[in-house]
Design a protein around this motif. Structure first.
Motif, PDB file in Angstrom:
ATOM      1  N   UNK A   3      57.804 -10.606-103.679  1.00  0.00           N
ATOM      2  CA  UNK A   3      56.848 -11.444-102.845  1.00  0.00           C
ATOM      3  C   UNK A   3      55.788 -11.814-103.821  1.00  0.00           C
ATOM      4  N   UNK A   4      55.670 -12.047-104.977  1.00  0.00           N
ATOM      5  CA  UNK A   4      54.743 -12.401-105.942  1.00  0.00           C
ATOM      6  C   UNK A   4      53.889 -13.496-105.269  1.00  0.00           C
ATOM      7  N   UNK A   5      54.434 -14.549-104.713  1.00  0.00           N
ATOM      8  CA  UNK A   5      53.718 -15.559-104.335  1.00  0.00           C
ATOM      9  C   UNK A   5      53.656 -16.100-102.911  1.00  0.00           C
ATOM     10  N   UNK A   6      54.948 -15.383-102.209  1.00  0.00           N
ATOM     11  CA  UNK A   6      55.010 -15.580-100.758  1.00  0.00           C
ATOM     12  C   UNK A   6      56.417 -15.107-100.182  1.00  0.00           C
ATOM     13  N   UNK A   7      56.631 -15.659 -99.201  1.00  0.00           N
ATOM     14  CA  UNK A   7      57.714 -15.188 -98.445  1.00  0.00           C
ATOM     15  C   UNK A   7      58.312 -15.914 -97.148  1.00  0.00           C
ATOM     16  N   UNK A   8      59.506 -16.261 -97.097  1.00  0.00           N
ATOM     17  CA  UNK A   8      59.895 -17.098 -95.777  1.00  0.00           C
ATOM     18  C   UNK A   8      59.762 -16.198 -94.476  1.00  0.00           C
ATOM     19  N   UNK A   9      59.344 -16.869 -93.495  1.00  0.00           N
ATOM     20  CA  UNK A   9      59.378 -16.240 -92.273  1.00  0.00           C
ATOM     21  C   UNK A   9      61.040 -15.785 -92.065  1.00  0.00           C
ATOM     22  N   UNK A  22      48.683 -19.718-108.123  1.00  0.00           N
ATOM     23  CA  UNK A  22      50.211 -19.796-108.442  1.00  0.00           C
ATOM     24  C   UNK A  22      50.219 -20.715-109.676  1.00  0.00           C
ATOM     25  N   UNK A  23      51.147 -20.623-110.462  1.00  0.00           N
ATOM     26  CA  UNK A  23      51.360 -21.563-111.704  1.00  0.00           C
ATOM     27  C   UNK A  23      51.370 -23.119-111.405  1.00  0.00           C
ATOM     28  N   UNK A  24      51.882 -23.469-110.039  1.00  0.00           N
ATOM     29  CA  UNK A  24      51.641 -25.012-110.031  1.00  0.00           C
ATOM     30  C   UNK A  24      51.264 -25.058-108.474  1.00  0.00           C
ATOM     31  N   UNK A  25      50.581 -26.225-108.019  1.00  0.00           N
ATOM     32  CA  UNK A  25      50.496 -26.306-106.943  1.00  0.00           C
ATOM     33  C   UNK A  25      51.748 -26.423-105.850  1.00  0.00           C
ATOM     34  N   UNK A  26      51.735 -25.757-104.701  1.00  0.00           N
ATOM     35  CA  UNK A  26      52.955 -25.728-103.983  1.00  0.00           C
ATOM     36  C   UNK A  26      52.541 -26.702-102.730  1.00  0.00           C
ATOM     37  N   UNK A  34      55.300 -44.523 -91.406  1.00  0.00           N
ATOM     38  CA  UNK A  34      54.483 -45.355 -92.054  1.00  0.00           C
ATOM     39  C   UNK A  34      53.519 -44.504 -92.833  1.00  0.00           C
ATOM     40  N   UNK A  35      53.368 -43.048 -92.987  1.00  0.00           N
ATOM     41  CA  UNK A  35      52.296 -42.540 -93.463  1.00  0.00           C
ATOM     42  C   UNK A  35      52.824 -41.291 -94.279  1.00  0.00           C
ATOM     43  N   UNK A  36      52.358 -40.889 -95.254  1.00  0.00           N
ATOM     44  CA  UNK A  36      52.921 -39.675 -95.954  1.00  0.00           C
ATOM     45  C   UNK A  36      51.718 -38.962 -96.512  1.00  0.00           C
ATOM     46  N   UNK A  37      51.892 -37.789 -96.179  1.00  0.00           N
ATOM     47  CA  UNK A  37      50.679 -36.920 -97.106  1.00  0.00           C
ATOM     48  C   UNK A  37      51.439 -35.750 -97.672  1.00  0.00           C
ATOM     49  N   UNK A  38      50.517 -35.338 -98.729  1.00  0.00           N
ATOM     50  CA  UNK A  38      51.248 -33.921 -99.037  1.00  0.00           C
ATOM     51  C   UNK A  38      49.879 -32.952 -99.428  1.00  0.00           C
ATOM     52  N   UNK A  39      50.255 -31.726 -98.924  1.00  0.00           N
ATOM     53  CA  UNK A  39      49.022 -30.691 -99.000  1.00  0.00           C
ATOM     54  C   UNK A  39      49.500 -29.598 -99.781  1.00  0.00           C
ATOM     55  N   UNK A  40      48.609 -28.963-100.592  1.00  0.00           N
ATOM     56  CA  UNK A  40      49.001 -27.870-101.518  1.00  0.00           C
ATOM     57  C   UNK A  40      48.387 -26.808-100.875  1.00  0.00           C
ATOM     58  N   UNK A  79      39.887 -22.778-102.697  1.00  0.00           N
ATOM     59  CA  UNK A  79      39.426 -23.474-103.881  1.00  0.00           C
ATOM     60  C   UNK A  79      38.062 -22.823-104.185  1.00  0.00           C
ATOM     61  N   UNK A  80      37.636 -22.696-105.245  1.00  0.00           N
ATOM     62  CA  UNK A  80      38.405 -22.429-106.450  1.00  0.00           C
ATOM     63  C   UNK A  80      39.484 -21.427-106.568  1.00  0.00           C
ATOM     64  N   UNK A  81      40.499 -21.653-107.077  1.00  0.00           N
ATOM     65  CA  UNK A  81      41.694 -20.587-107.012  1.00  0.00           C
ATOM     66  C   UNK A  81      41.109 -19.062-107.472  1.00  0.00           C
ATOM     67  N   UNK A  82      40.359 -19.173-108.501  1.00  0.00           N
ATOM     68  CA  UNK A  82      39.947 -17.987-109.188  1.00  0.00           C
ATOM     69  C   UNK A  82      38.773 -17.258-108.350  1.00  0.00           C
ATOM     70  N   UNK A  83      38.216 -17.880-107.327  1.00  0.00           N
ATOM     71  CA  UNK A  83      36.985 -16.890-106.242  1.00  0.00           C
ATOM     72  C   UNK A  83      37.995 -15.766-105.790  1.00  0.00           C
ATOM     73  N   UNK A  84      37.025 -14.748-105.641  1.00  0.00           N
ATOM     74  CA  UNK A  84      37.733 -13.624-104.783  1.00  0.00           C
ATOM     75  C   UNK A  84      37.655 -13.899-103.239  1.00  0.00           C
ATOM     76  N   UNK A  85      38.487 -13.446-102.585  1.00  0.00           N
ATOM     77  CA  UNK A  85      38.143 -13.800-100.873  1.00  0.00           C
ATOM     78  C   UNK A  85      38.770 -12.470-100.340  1.00  0.00           C
ATOM     79  N   UNK A  86      38.432 -12.135 -99.025  1.00  0.00           N
ATOM     80  CA  UNK A  86      38.887 -11.094 -98.080  1.00  0.00           C
ATOM     81  C   UNK A  86      40.220 -11.325 -97.795  1.00  0.00           C
ATOM     82  N   UNK A  87      40.486 -12.497 -97.320  1.00  0.00           N
ATOM     83  CA  UNK A  87      41.928 -12.919 -97.024  1.00  0.00           C
ATOM     84  C   UNK A  87      42.165 -14.068 -97.172  1.00  0.00           C
TER      85      UNK A  87
END
Length: 132
Positions: A3-9, A22-26, A34-40, A79-87
């Motif tokens: 579970x280094x980066x995550x896990x499936x439900x 993580x090494x690359x955006x997921x 008509x419309x396509x979006x991608x979210x990291x 963001x930024x990915x190197x910032x500390x957060x509580x959760x």
């Protein structure tokens, strides 16, 4: 199970990303006819319209969510990915991406989705202060 980066439900329909670092955006791709979006995993992303021939017109570029508080700026999606957060938790599933963070008592939940019809994406942002 690693579970280094995550896990499936348990039902396999959602992927829970447990670190923004993580090494690359997921990316999660969400679309209608008509419309396509991608979210990291940090809420960043792009979107575009697509016609019947597959030609694309860019609409949103480098989507990022921030909160400004006096002289401080908080990235509420990781963001930024190197910032500390509580959760931190990002859940990618069919139809939406949700990012939950908590830092210094500020709890944020951001959801990005695309409705079945229309050329748009919907953002739901919820902010609350945890009892300190």
């Amino acid at each position: 199970m690693d579970r280094k980066y995550g896990y499936f439900s348990e039902d396999g329909k959602r992927y829970n990303i447990i670190t923004p670092n993580i090494p690359r955006n997921w990316y999660n791709y969400i679309w209608n006819d008509r419309y396509i979006t991608f979210t990291s995993q940090v809420g960043a992303g792009e979107s575009f319209l697509q016609d019947a021939l597959g030609r694309r017109i860019g609409l949103v570029k480098d989507r990022i969510f921030f909160v400004l508080e006096e002289d401080k700026t908080y990235g509420i999606c990781g963001l930024p990915v190197n910032a500390e957060r509580d959760e931190y938790l990002c859940v990618h599933h069919r139809g939406a991406s949700c990012v939950h963070t908590k830092k210094n008592g500020l709890v944020s939940e951001v959801e990005v989705t695309v409705p079945r019809d229309g050329a748009c994406e919907l953002w739901s942002v919820r902010l609350s202060l945890e009892n300190l």
